[in-house]
Scaffold this active site. Sequence first.
Site, PDB file in Angstrom:
ATOM      1  N   GLY A  72     -12.013  -0.340  12.583  1.00  0.00           N
ATOM      2  CA  GLY A  72     -11.577   0.026  13.946  1.00  0.00           C
ATOM      3  C   GLY A  72     -12.708   0.295  14.923  1.00  0.00           C
ATOM      4  N   GLU A 108      -8.507  -6.158   4.559  1.00  0.00           N
ATOM      5  CA  GLU A 108      -8.306  -5.704   3.180  1.00  0.00           C
ATOM      6  C   GLU A 108      -7.032  -6.297   2.569  1.00  0.00           C
ATOM      7  OE1 GLU A 108      -9.265  -1.836   4.979  1.00  0.00           O
ATOM      8  OE2 GLU A 108      -9.984  -1.269   2.998  1.00  0.00           O
ATOM      9  N   HIS A 132     -13.349   1.926  -0.026  1.00  0.00           N
ATOM     10  CA  HIS A 132     -13.379   0.791   0.907  1.00  0.00           C
ATOM     11  C   HIS A 132     -14.023  -0.430   0.253  1.00  0.00           C
ATOM     12  CE1 HIS A 132     -13.651   3.924   4.399  1.00  0.00           C
ATOM     13  NE2 HIS A 132     -12.386   3.516   4.291  1.00  0.00           N
ATOM     14  N   ASN A 171       0.885  -1.169   0.000  1.00  0.00           N
ATOM     15  CA  ASN A 171       0.000   0.000   0.000  1.00  0.00           C
ATOM     16  C   ASN A 171       0.921   1.216   0.000  1.00  0.00           C
ATOM     17  OD1 ASN A 171      -1.870   1.991   0.403  1.00  0.00           O
ATOM     18  ND2 ASN A 171      -2.801   1.053   2.220  1.00  0.00           N
ATOM     19  N   LEU A 229     -16.525   1.362   9.688  1.00  0.00           N
ATOM     20  CA  LEU A 229     -16.388   2.535  10.554  1.00  0.00           C
ATOM     21  C   LEU A 229     -14.986   2.562  11.158  1.00  0.00           C
ATOM     22  CD1 LEU A 229     -19.788   2.068  12.459  1.00  0.00           C
ATOM     23  CD2 LEU A 229     -19.397   3.304  10.315  1.00  0.00           C
ATOM     24  N   GLY A 230     -14.142   3.419  10.612  1.00  0.00           N
ATOM     25  CA  GLY A 230     -12.777   3.534  11.128  1.00  0.00           C
ATOM     26  C   GLY A 230     -12.409   4.998  11.148  1.00  0.00           C
ATOM     27  N   ARG A 271     -12.699  14.083   8.359  1.00  0.00           N
ATOM     28  CA  ARG A 271     -13.410  14.508   7.139  1.00  0.00           C
ATOM     29  C   ARG A 271     -14.856  14.866   7.452  1.00  0.00           C
ATOM     30  NH1 ARG A 271     -11.905   9.278   3.850  1.00  0.00           N
ATOM     31  NH2 ARG A 271      -9.884   9.097   4.832  1.00  0.00           N
ATOM     32  N   ARG A 286      -2.616  -2.157  -3.406  1.00  0.00           N
ATOM     33  CA  ARG A 286      -3.844  -1.405  -3.188  1.00  0.00           C
ATOM     34  C   ARG A 286      -3.781  -0.153  -4.053  1.00  0.00           C
ATOM     35  NH1 ARG A 286      -6.309   0.953   2.451  1.00  0.00           N
ATOM     36  NH2 ARG A 286      -8.338   1.385   1.563  1.00  0.00           N
TER      37      ARG A 286
END
Length: 399
Positions: free
Chosen positions: A332, A384, A180, A10, A209-210, A241, A91
Amino acid sequence: MVILKILVINAGSSSLKYQLFDTEQHLVLAKGVCERIGIDGGHIKHTPTGKPAMEEDNAMATHADAIRRVIELLTSTVISSMHEIDAVGHRVLHGGAEFSGSVLVNDDVKAAIRRCFPLGPLHNPANLTGILACEEAMGNIPQVAVFDTAFHQTMPDYAYMYAIPYEYYEKYKIRRYGFHGTSHRYVSAKAAEFLGKDPSELKIITCHLGNGSSICAVDGGKCVDTSMGLTPLEGLPMGTRSGVLDPAILETVMKNENITDISDMLNILNKKSGVLGISGISSDFRDLIAAKQDGNERAALALKCFTYSIKKYIGAYAAAMGGVDAVVFTAGVGENNATLRAEAVEGLEFMGIAIDEAKNNTRGTVDVTANGAKVRTLVIPTDEEFVIASDTEEIVRAL
Ligand code: AMP
């Protein structure tokens, strides 16, 4: 070709995270991160599974330097030669409308990733740099690109279209793409497996939800809508964000704060908003929960805005699909916080969604549905990197 070891990469603009998988034994052999590539203060943390983590300061001028050092670290700890690595999976953030699945990297794929630079200006150039760095350091090893957007390509046009002049879609490809995707794909498939049903029979809402958060409506195994948009800024309020907001807010804030450059405004929406912006305390949900417990009202408000938004998306996506069989929490916050899960579905009993408090306080893959509730609520840890490794294996095995 028998695939045994796959390196998952990544690559960020100045960082590179990696994991080496043994796919035969379903094991992570080592993982690590190279930071501050191309800038002062380069640093590597390498963790071979079951052994102590190794840390070193290392000035890496390029991503290829970083890969070369990673290979040295891997060959000195968990494998004996670079040639044991059979393939590399990357990724890649944005595949635009070009990719609806993972692909073997070739010149056409590299060109297409480049065409997506305007859609993912922060990530795609770095992701391509990672691919080129592996070519430089590892020769013509097979490489696979796994896109965050690919799973969402099945959305119908009325779900991905923004109500702005149509020519912007035609000229600049402005539409909802969603992110995601590897996580939503993985946990929705795992949910079907857990429920002993074929994905084609199920309507599932997956809540990732992270630090970044998104929700996805998966009908019959296919994404039909998702909360992130052209970029990962849309949707839920996240760590930093803003999520969805009235676009006219930008003009009001810019005028009042004398902000003349739109990229400064976007920086505020990306880095200083979300639960950090509301609370003024932290983007980390654990800090906010602690502050709320100490009586901090703005931390409590930030958390409430977050869970209220999740609830609204669950309602919206149940309506969009004409029902829902399962709600899945992951990442998370989704995997680790029973209270926020409970708050997110509070009051949804009328839809057949209810969580059992005792079951909700367990960890791992768990069914937290209250007795008698019609909709199953599940917690499923995402992975992932594993999806990237298994896609890579599948594609390279078929060569
Ligand atoms: P991720 O982006 O999936 O790695 O998730 C990171 C987020 O998960 C951070 O904001 C953490 O604060 C949050 N997180 C991790 N563990 C917990 C927990 N037990 N309760 C609440 N949030 C958590």
